[in-house]
Design an enzyme around this catalytic site. Sequence first.
Site, PDB file in Angstrom:
ATOM      1  N   SER A 295       5.930 -23.515  10.118  1.00  0.00           N
ATOM      2  CA  SER A 295       5.468 -23.223   8.773  1.00  0.00           C
ATOM      3  C   SER A 295       6.524 -22.395   8.028  1.00  0.00           C
ATOM      4  CB  SER A 295       4.106 -22.521   8.838  1.00  0.00           C
ATOM      5  OG  SER A 295       3.470 -22.542   7.584  1.00  0.00           O
ATOM      6  N   ASP A 409       1.734 -29.138   8.634  1.00  0.00           N
ATOM      7  CA  ASP A 409       2.110 -27.834   9.191  1.00  0.00           C
ATOM      8  C   ASP A 409       1.841 -27.780  10.702  1.00  0.00           C
ATOM      9  OD1 ASP A 409       2.258 -25.041   9.813  1.00  0.00           O
ATOM     10  OD2 ASP A 409       1.875 -24.588   7.709  1.00  0.00           O
TER      11      ASP A 409
END
Length: 529
Positions: A295, A409
Amino acid sequence: MVAVARGRLGVVDADDDVIATLGRAELVGEMGALTGRPRSSTVVALRDTTVLEIDQRAFDDLFDSSPVLGRALSRLVIDRLDGEATRAQQWAVPRVVAVVGVGEPGDLDPLIAALTRRVGSAEVVAPSFAAGRGDDEVLAALDSIEADNDLVVLLAGQLAAGGVAGTDSWADLCVRHADVVIVAVAPGRGPSGGLGPLGNRLGELRSTIELAVMNRAGADVGADASVWMVALGADRLHHLRVDDSGSVDRCARLVLGQGVGLVFSGGAAKGLAHLGAWRALSELGVEIDAVAGVSFGALLGAGVALDYTPEALQTEVQDRLVKERGLVDLTFPWMALLRGEGVSDRLRDVGRDRHFAQTWRGFVCTSCDLVTGDLVEHRTGPLWEAIRASVSIPGVLPPVRMGERLLVDGAVRSNLPIGPLRAGHPTPMTVIAIDVGKDGVLPAGETPGGGEVSGWKLVARRLDPRRAKPRVPSVSQVLMRVMELAGDDGDAVADRVIRPDLSELGVGDFAQIDQFAQAGYDATVSSFA
């Protein structure tokens, strides 16, 4: 049953992966000898190895006549059953390293010096060592040197480039005898006609192959070494700069199993705490040799891998991400709240066409494939594209399609990619993890009861200068918090986990970059106090 007299054996599993190694004076097949059952695993030679066979009758006679032997074998079996993983890590540290120069890589003395000064005792063996000796005599002498030292460095010499037409007998012996072969090359397009006998020999062995690219002084990024990686079947890539002792030392640490890896978790704006952690580690003199991130931690991890100073990395984030407008490109929420074009354009700009294979530190980031549910480890290709996939918070940013994969993600699966970092390195590594994720909180604030919230009323209140801003979590904050709680960190464990106190800072407030960075700095300094 056999005993290893010289060299090293590897225990392989059903996937042909080495799960443990056996060195000089260790036994193989003791469980079968004790129980009379067939072997439970396959053992292969990892380099030139000599073993001494003990047949079953001789074993039984020894066992019956020596209670000491029986007790020792029983302890050995118990230790192996209890600590196979620990043994594998311990024996993954090489005892014999061969250094081969191909083409004109330049002066390799700094690398050899870096290897030898990191162990208690070491001996460097030059090609002249074999003069006037037969192979058996050379191997016996090398075995004696290995027994007396922590490390033996074999200088295999310089071989011609552009096809490596010939490999002399000394170089061939060095490659066969080594646990690790470091192939040092100059930046360039790679061997035009393959690696000839050297490539054939390396392909036959299970030795770890380390590619060291000797980049020019002052190089901004490492040269493209993809052709060399394929030609050698290399296990790991090291970019060195001829004027940079730090890059040389980094290579030596990794080869000898003394490397330190850094893991950055996800956490939206909370990931800004990684900036302070990186600054603290630098000031404390903690050398980082490899990086992993997920992320927002993937973006900052790439900066560390590219050797940004802490100050330069924070300035880059401040100027190109925090201050810039256009990142929030709202769209009709068919796949996500944002169109994603602003983020993609900015990452392309920041990435500057750099690839994973050009970073000064080994780097991996992760995403999650919505098609299969698998965790995807990104190690090749453009950095910006992998980072774009890794930051795609479901519902906020659209997924990234790569082939048949639909990537979001990586924190959906694991918010602390320790396992992927270790998996990319054939030698042991100390891992420091900066975790800004699961320990966070999302205050309920003024969220109404009953599950009914009018976004229109909240927007109107926010735009009214006479009224206080509503203290209700946004959709991005809710989604981010769900990911933090859902992400499974897996079985991999870091040697040190640092969790900054971010309880007073907002998960989506990127404007608080200095406060986040300070919290990361303070937590890291405190961890090493």
